[in-house]
Design a protein around this motif. Structure first.
Motif, short mmCIF file in Angstrom:
data_model
loop_
_atom_site.label_atom_id
_atom_site.label_comp_id
_atom_site.label_asym_id
_atom_site.label_seq_id
_atom_site.Cartn_x
_atom_site.Cartn_y
_atom_site.Cartn_z
N UNK A 128 -34.37 58.69 8.10
CA UNK A 128 -33.01 58.73 7.57
C UNK A 128 -32.83 59.91 6.60
N UNK A 129 -33.88 60.18 5.81
CA UNK A 129 -33.80 61.31 4.89
C UNK A 129 -33.67 62.64 5.62
N UNK A 130 -34.23 62.70 6.83
CA UNK A 130 -34.17 63.93 7.62
C UNK A 130 -33.09 63.87 8.70
N UNK A 131 -32.16 62.89 8.58
CA UNK A 131 -31.01 62.75 9.49
C UNK A 131 -31.45 62.61 10.94
N UNK A 132 -32.64 62.05 11.17
CA UNK A 132 -33.13 61.89 12.54
C UNK A 132 -32.56 60.65 13.19
N UNK A 133 -32.20 59.63 12.40
CA UNK A 133 -31.66 58.39 12.99
C UNK A 133 -30.28 58.63 13.60
N UNK A 134 -29.53 59.53 13.01
CA UNK A 134 -28.17 59.79 13.50
C UNK A 134 -28.16 60.39 14.89
N UNK A 135 -29.31 60.90 15.33
CA UNK A 135 -29.38 61.51 16.67
C UNK A 135 -29.64 60.49 17.76
N UNK A 136 -29.89 59.24 17.37
CA UNK A 136 -30.21 58.21 18.36
C UNK A 136 -28.97 57.74 19.09
N UNK A 137 -29.14 57.36 20.34
CA UNK A 137 -28.06 56.80 21.15
C UNK A 137 -27.77 55.38 20.67
N UNK A 138 -26.51 55.03 20.40
CA UNK A 138 -26.18 53.67 19.97
C UNK A 138 -26.70 52.60 20.92
N UNK A 139 -26.73 52.90 22.23
CA UNK A 139 -27.26 51.93 23.19
C UNK A 139 -28.73 51.63 22.91
N UNK A 140 -29.46 52.67 22.50
CA UNK A 140 -30.88 52.47 22.18
C UNK A 140 -31.03 51.59 20.94
N UNK A 141 -30.20 51.84 19.94
CA UNK A 141 -30.26 51.03 18.72
C UNK A 141 -29.85 49.59 19.02
N UNK A 142 -28.88 49.39 19.92
CA UNK A 142 -28.50 48.03 20.31
C UNK A 142 -29.68 47.29 20.91
N UNK A 143 -30.49 47.99 21.69
CA UNK A 143 -31.69 47.38 22.27
C UNK A 143 -32.66 47.01 21.16
N UNK A 144 -32.78 47.86 20.13
CA UNK A 144 -33.67 47.55 19.02
C UNK A 144 -33.17 46.34 18.24
N UNK A 174 -20.39 56.35 15.30
CA UNK A 174 -19.04 55.85 15.60
C UNK A 174 -17.99 56.70 14.90
N UNK A 175 -18.32 57.20 13.70
CA UNK A 175 -17.38 58.07 12.97
C UNK A 175 -17.11 59.35 13.76
N UNK A 176 -18.20 59.90 14.34
CA UNK A 176 -18.03 61.12 15.14
C UNK A 176 -17.29 60.81 16.44
N UNK A 177 -17.56 59.65 17.04
CA UNK A 177 -16.92 59.30 18.32
C UNK A 177 -15.55 58.67 18.12
N UNK A 178 -15.19 58.35 16.85
CA UNK A 178 -13.90 57.75 16.50
C UNK A 178 -13.70 56.40 17.19
#
Length: 791
Positions: A128-144, A174-178
């Motif tokens: 999160x400190x290196x902004x790496x989480x923001x690059x993840x696909x929301x579908x992947x996070x939903x699976x997690x 979601x902010x970027x995708x509105x």
């Protein structure tokens, strides 16, 4: 060349490494006395033909960890050491591997133990400190989120922090995708409710509905049920009722029956019959699914049985018999009948009544007693700890041609284990092998069986291993208590490799409490007097290898145990392992040094004392204080270096903290053994007199011993006689006994004895009643008086 050789030799010695020389005419195989299971070093000569008759070298298995976990553990260690951290993409790959593995596993092993969650949270913070989480696909996070939606994480702030970090990444996307997909909101809510964050999850749902009014229809009624279940599990009564009001005001379609049902179960869990009955009556008036109503009635019956509330149970049974009871309701009626004292014969007659009622029903709706009915009856008998009644029900089922299934045998094993019938439970277990066990319903009771077999002492080793092998072949994790029992069994047979294999297979999948249970069992085994020293050492090495997070206090206990076993070399190894550790809660403190020095002093081990003192000189974490100097003074005096001990007294006297009473006693004890120590003792005594310190009996006893230790018996006697005349001390067994014990040689002690018999015959007689014991420094007897002084 000689100087280079010396440097190599000394480095090897300081590092406790073997010194091997291939040119030696008679090469030896070095084996550390403290590590009997280490492989010998290779030698130059080999006879391959003779080696074919040797047993193959046993290689232990590697720790069984989820993919990616080892990398996350490595990151945690590097972060703790403030070392250079790996690139974020490496950590992200490890986290993804870990979650991918968890999503492929079945529900029983899907949950993330809190020990692993700590490493995962550190890695996610780093990403999160290196902004790496923001690059993840929301579908992947939903699976997690599905991995985190596990009731094994109830009330875990670590898991909640993980969920919040992942959800924050989804919100950024979601902010970027509105557009915020409800699938992500749903995954977040379900995961939070499973981890003790139901209140936060509810507030997020309310916020989402308010912000997305046009899409509120996508919010189904089951999401409210999830929140109610979470609040019920958290026992939050106030918010549970408040959420009902919030749900009613929400524009989203919801089910009152489902909410009432969960609130009823909440009061059932709280064993509140009045509230449970109130909400149960409200629930049954709603349009509730028949199966859920039957399950709720089962809960009500269980509550009635547990609190012996006959009135509540009868009212539920009356509801079920108002119309035509279903098959499940008949089973509940039978369960209630057994709980109220009906025997097997009466239940048999009731089953006959149920079957006769089938005459008025179409054949497709016939109520017939089956295996489920039998299991219900047996379970009630097991819960009542009535194995005879359970056997009667099994016989009843046999008479009615009701086939037992695996669950029946599981109950049978349970009640036989309750009455300590291990052989009977083992027989049932062997019979159960012919049934379908693919759902692993028997795992819990088989774990109980293994523990009972280990504890009974009547079962042979092969029988225990056969049962354990069955679970291993099915790749089922053992319970922590089972791992503990099997580990102790293997250790008692000196099967070290088997213990390591067992722990590597199971321990890394346990949560913190499970790991602590296994660790505690191994420590208890190592501290048992019946455990051999070799077994204690083996156990410690295993603990050090597998439980790297073992606390300082537990390591000190093991260190003190080696001192008790008169193995200071092993104790110092334990101490040095603490010094080499990277965790701040494990490296030695002043108290650790004091404990180690105290053990060394009792055993009078000069070599160990030198090693630990040198370690202290190099330890920049330790700022010596009076307590530590006292321990050094006591240890050096015990090891017959009283002059060195008195040097620490000088350090104490010149320090800002200054001496305490124990320091004075220990300094006088050093004077007792030091050459011309009586002169040093007089100087100390004079300084004490100038400070105005009250010189009590104990101090006078130590002072008298210090004066007489160098042979000046007459001068010492005169000194204490004068003090007695001035009423500065009273003669007692401690003063005269210390004087006698400290006098050097038989002649000097004879002088003390003659004087004491003449001047204080009653005190001398009391000393003789105490008895004598051999001196620690000579063969001369000493009176059994307690002169020990703690640092």
């Amino acid at each position: 060349m000689p100087s280079q050789l010396n440097r190599v030799v000394f480095r090897k010695l300081l590092a406790s490494e073997p010194i091997a020389h291939r040119g030696c005419l008679r090469p030896h195989q070095f084996r550390s006395p403290c590590s009997p299971h280490l492989q010998p070093s290779p030698t130059a000569q080999r006879r391959s033909f003779m080696n074919i008759f040797k047993a193959p070298v046993r290689v232990t298995s590697e720790p069984r960890m989820a993919p990616g976990l080892e990398k996350m553990m490595e990151y945690s260690k590097m972060e703790r050491l403030n070392a250079r951290l790996p690139p974020p993409e490496h950590i992200l790959r490890a986290v993804a591997l870990y979650f991918d593995y968890k999503t492929q596993k079945n529900a029983s092993t899907q949950h993330i133990p809190d020990a692993q969650a700590r490493h995962l949270l550190r890695c996610l913070h780093y990403l999160d400190q290196h902004s790496a989480l923001a690059t993840l696909d929301p579908k992947q996070i939903n699976t997690w989120f599905t991995v985190l939606d596990n009731r094994g994480h109830v009330d875990s702030h670590i898991h909640r922090d993980i969920i919040q970090l992942l959800y924050r990444a989804v919100c950024q996307n979601a902010t970027h995708a509105k557009r915020m997909p409800f699938r992500s909101v749903r995954g977040y809510i379900e995961a939070m409710c499973a981890s003790g964050g139901s209140l936060t999850a509810r507030d997020e749902l309310v916020r989402y509905i308010a912000e997305h009014g046009d899409m509120a229809k996508r919010v189904d009624r089951e999401i409210w049920r999830t929140i109610f279940i979470g609040l019920k599990e958290e026992e939050n009564e106030q918010e549970l009722i408040r959420t009902l009001d919030i749900m009613n005001k929400s524009p989203v379609d919801s089910s009152l029956a489902s909410a009432y049902e969960i609130i009823t179960k909440f009061y059932i869990a709280r064993k509140n019959p009045e509230k449970a009955a109130e909400w149960y009556n409200m629930t049954k008036d709603q349009d509730i699914i028949e199966l859920r109503l039957e399950m709720l009635q089962a809960k009500m019956i269980d509550l009635s049985i547990s609190i012996s509330d006959t009135k509540l149970g009868q009212s539920v049974v009356r509801d079920m018999t108002t119309g035509t009871p279903t098959k499940r309701q008949w089973d509940l009626i039978f369960e209630w009948a057994v709980a109220t004292g009906k025997g097997a014969d009466e239940i048999d007659r009731m089953i006959g009544v149920m079957e006769r009622a089938n005459e008025s029903l179409p054949e497709s709706e016939w109520r017939i007693a089956d295996t489920y009915t039998l299991n219900k009856l047996v379970k009630v008998a097991v819960d009542r700890k009535d194995p005879y009644l359970a056997e009667r029900f099994i016989a009843l089922g046999r008479a009615r041609n009701i086939e037992a299934d695996a669950q029946t045998l599981i109950y049978q094993m349970q009640y036989r284990l309750v009455v300590k019938d291990v052989d009977g439970a083992l027989t049932v277990y062997q019979h159960m092998q012919s049934y379908d066990l693919s759902k692993n319903r028997d795992v819990g009771v088989v774990n109980e069986l293994i523990r009972a077999m280990c504890a009974s002492g009547r079962q042979d080793f092969e029988s225990i291993m056969n049962v354990a092998a069955d679970l291993s072949d099915r790749q089922v994790r053992f319970d922590p208590e089972t791992v503990s029992a099997l580990s102790v069994l293997h250790l008692s047979r000196d099967e070290v490799h088997d213990v390591i294999d067992l722990l590597n297979t199971h321990v890394y999948g346990f949560d913190i409490a499970g790991r602590a249970a296994v660790e505690g069992a191994l420590i208890d085994f190592s501290l048992k007097p019946s455990t051999t020293t070799a077994q204690t050492w083996d156990t410690y090495i295993i603990l050090k290898q597998v439980f790297d997070d073992m606390t300082r206090e537990k390591r000190v206990k093991i260190m003190e145990e080696f001192f008790r076993r008169q193995r200071p070399d092993m104790a110092v190894h334990v101490f040095n392992h603490m010094r080499a550790h990277t965790r701040s809660d494990t490296i030695p403190t002043i108290d650790t040094y004091v404990a180690c020095l105290s053990g060394i002093g009792k055993l009078k081990d000069e070599e160990s004392l030198e090693v630990v003192h040198n370690q202290l000189k190099l330890d920049f974490n330790i700022e010596p204080n009076t307590l530590l100097y006292n321990a050094l003074m006591k240890a050096y005096t015990a090891c017959e270096f009283p002059r060195t001990a008195l040097g620490f007294w000088d350090d104490i006297a010149s320090s800002r903290e200054g001496p305490n009473i124990n320091s004075i006693h220990l300094a006088l004890r050093a004077c007792e053994d030091a050459p011309w120590g009586d002169e040093k003792a007089r100087k100390i005594w004079t300084k004490l007199g100038r400070t105005g310190l009250e010189l009590d009996q104990n101090l006078w006893a130590s002072y008298a011993a210090a004066l007489v230790g160098n042979g000046n018996v007459d001068g010492t006697i005169n000194a204490i006689e004068e003090a007695h005349a001035r009423q500065e001390l009273d003669m007692d067994t401690l003063v005269i006994g210390s004087l006698y014990n400290a006098a050097p040689g038989q002649v000097k002690r004879g002088v003390v004895e003659t004087w004491a018999k003449e001047r204080y015959p009653e005190i001398w007689a009391a000393l003789e009643e105490m008895g004598t014991c051999p001196s620690t420094l000579s063969d001369l007897p000493e009176f059994k008086i307690d002169r020990d002084v703690e640092p």
